[in-house]
Design an enzyme around this catalytic site. Structure first.
Site, PDB file in Angstrom:
ATOM      1  N   LYS A 110      41.571  46.507  50.272  1.00 31.80           N
ATOM      2  CA  LYS A 110      41.125  47.744  50.922  1.00 31.80           C
ATOM      3  C   LYS A 110      41.186  47.684  52.443  1.00 31.80           C
ATOM      4  O   LYS A 110      42.215  47.951  53.047  1.00 31.80           O
ATOM      5  CB  LYS A 110      39.704  48.108  50.464  1.00 31.80           C
ATOM      6  CG  LYS A 110      39.504  48.189  48.964  1.00 31.80           C
ATOM      7  CD  LYS A 110      40.182  49.380  48.337  1.00 31.80           C
ATOM      8  CE  LYS A 110      39.804  49.522  46.878  1.00 31.80           C
ATOM      9  NZ  LYS A 110      40.538  50.564  46.176  1.00 31.80           N
TER      10      LYS A 110
ATOM     11  N   ASP B 129      34.117  39.335  43.923  1.00 32.73           N
ATOM     12  CA  ASP B 129      35.132  40.369  44.117  1.00 32.73           C
ATOM     13  C   ASP B 129      34.614  41.302  45.204  1.00 32.73           C
ATOM     14  O   ASP B 129      33.794  42.184  44.947  1.00 32.73           O
ATOM     15  CB  ASP B 129      35.362  41.120  42.808  1.00 32.73           C
ATOM     16  CG  ASP B 129      36.376  42.249  42.937  1.00 32.73           C
ATOM     17  OD1 ASP B 129      36.735  42.597  44.081  1.00 32.73           O
ATOM     18  OD2 ASP B 129      36.797  42.794  41.894  1.00 32.73           O
TER      19      ASP B 129
ATOM     20  N   TYR C  41      34.491  46.218  37.771  1.00 32.56           N
ATOM     21  CA  TYR C  41      35.935  46.401  37.615  1.00 32.56           C
ATOM     22  C   TYR C  41      36.659  45.469  38.580  1.00 32.56           C
ATOM     23  O   TYR C  41      36.373  45.454  39.775  1.00 32.56           O
ATOM     24  CB  TYR C  41      36.307  47.856  37.918  1.00 32.56           C
ATOM     25  CG  TYR C  41      37.792  48.131  37.888  1.00 32.56           C
ATOM     26  CD1 TYR C  41      38.490  48.121  36.686  1.00 32.56           C
ATOM     27  CD2 TYR C  41      38.482  48.427  39.056  1.00 32.56           C
ATOM     28  CE1 TYR C  41      39.846  48.386  36.651  1.00 32.56           C
ATOM     29  CE2 TYR C  41      39.843  48.703  39.031  1.00 32.56           C
ATOM     30  CZ  TYR C  41      40.520  48.680  37.825  1.00 32.56           C
ATOM     31  OH  TYR C  41      41.863  48.943  37.793  1.00 32.56           O
TER      32      TYR C  41
END
Length: 426
Positions: A266, A238, A143
């Site tokens: 994050k 990613d 994702y």
């Protein structure tokens, strides 16, 4: 008696689609209603009804030092006193850029954005602009945010709700995205052969963490690196989930692979909205205002997010946080495996550093197809059994759990007791 959380959820559903601002929060896969958080501190959260939980989500990864650590609260308070947003360069952006480039040698230049989705979206646009090609290779279950071109066989919330391919994504975008099974080198090579000089980039989570948690095969990442170089495509990691969490230099440090571009998020925001992407100078120099690839953002490099992220990263380095996280993660794994062994249920436990997942399926699990063998009904029962005992895991089989430096031995031991009791109910 109606709880305050139920009242809030009922009100939210009237004004917010599904009653939530991100789909997995709806708790639909686990057959429950979400609870609403009033406050958080360290490894614990408290809902509006006064219930206390040991938290293994940590805002889906950013709370690597635990919730509301003093060092971050102080940094944000100090930054806020000087102004919330300027829309013009500030010194903290430069400090963050220097730190990121120092800790991740593959990144020579970096640009700040406001989310992981912005970071991956910008990487794809930049790769296409740099190579002059249109097609992208991604992997099933990885994702990369809600980017149109990447919502093809994706993970996280899209997978949780049974719609790996989102409505509203034009077929033309899908046609430019080739999604392959993770860890399948032969199909990658075949795709390059069939699309000669058409592949702009290969993008992946080096450690997939949005379809549960599983790992690259021994040579998978190194072969991707060689094949991208051979065919003139960019390799994009990613590391929104893994960056500065699994190691100081992310997954690329663990595996010794140097991608051309990296997406981050994050942990570098300390709990505030943030993202970043960076890589080789010759690629990054294609960005506006130096090059023809446009990317912009009013709040990019926001002083509050930069202050929070810098405080978090420096504190991690000061306390040797990655050593602590490995220690706590290993303790959690041992006690979890002991509980699983007693439960005599087919569960595959995966962990790397402070990230973990319990698949309600037999192993090995090395790709999305393996993860999807999981018994979702049994997971839902497990989730509810843990929650009623005060332990909060992700409300989806296809998400990853997180340990923080704030988790104590007492927290972990209590969790092992809850695991045993929850598994005994199944």
């Amino acid at each position: 008696m109606t709880s305050r959380s139920s009242e809030l959820f009922a009100a939210a559903q009237k004004r917010i689609p599904g009653g939530v601002n991100s789909p997995v929060r709806a708790f639909r896969q686990v057959g429950a209603e979400p609870f609403f958080i009033e406050r958080a501190r360290g490894a614990k959260i408290w809902d509006v009804d006064g219930n206390e939980y040991i938290d293994y989500i940590g805002s889906w990864g950013p709370a690597i030092l635990g919730h509301a650590p003093k060092v971050i609260i102080d940094a944000v308070r100090e930054a806020a006193a000087r102004g919330l947003s300027f829309g013009i360069p500030n010194p903290l952006e430069v400090e963050m850029a220097e730190l990121i480039c120092s800790w991740m040698p593959s990144i020579e230049k970096v640009r700040m954005v406001n989310s992981g989705t912005e970071a991956t979206m910008s990487c794809i646009r930049l790769a296409r602009g740099f190579t002059g090609r249109d097609k992208i290779i991604k992997f099933d279950g990885c994702y990369h945010g809600h980017v149109d071109a990447l919502l093809v066989k994706s993970g996280s919330g899209a997978l949780t709700h049974g719609r790996p391919d989102s409505a509203g994504v034009p077929q033309a975008f899908v046609d430019l995205t080739v999604s392959l099974p993770f860890n399948n080198v032969d199909l990658v090579r075949e795709t390059f052969r069939r699309n000669k000089n058409e592949i702009a980039a290969v993008i992946l989570e080096p450690i997939p963490a949005n379809a549960g948690l599983y790992f690259p095969g021994e040579d998978f990442l190194s072969i991707l690196r060689k094949d991208c170089t051979k065919h003139g495509a960019l390799l994009i990691f990613d590391e929104v989930m893994t960056g500065f969490r699994v190691a100081r230099g992310g997954a690329q440090e663990i595996y010794g692979i140097k991608p051309d571009l990296t997406a981050l998020g994050k942990v570098i925001g300390g709990g505030l909205p943030v993202g970043a992407f960076g890589g080789r100078s010759e690629v990054m120099d294609q960005l506006s205002p130096d090059g023809p690839v446009y990317q912009a953002g009013t709040l990019s490099g926001n002083p509050l997010a930069m202050a929070a992220g810098l405080a978090q990263l420096r504190e991690l380095e000061r306390i040797n946080g990655w050593k602590l996280l490995e220690k706590f993660g290993a303790q959690f794994e041992k006690l979890a495996r002991d509980a699983i062994a007693e439960g005599k249920i087919d569960i595959t436990f995966h962990r790397v550093g402070s990230m973990f997942c319990l698949f309600f399926a037999s192993g090995p699990i090395v790709d999305l197809a393996g993860a999807q063998r999981s018994d979702l009904k049994m997971f839902a029962k497990f989730f509810r059994a843990c929650l009623k005992r005060g332990v909060y895991f992700a409300p989806s089989q296809f998400e990853t759990g997180f340990v923080s430096t704030a988790h104590t031995q007492e927290n972990i031991e209590r969790t092992s007791v809850v695991l045993r009791e929850a598994l005994a109910e199944l």
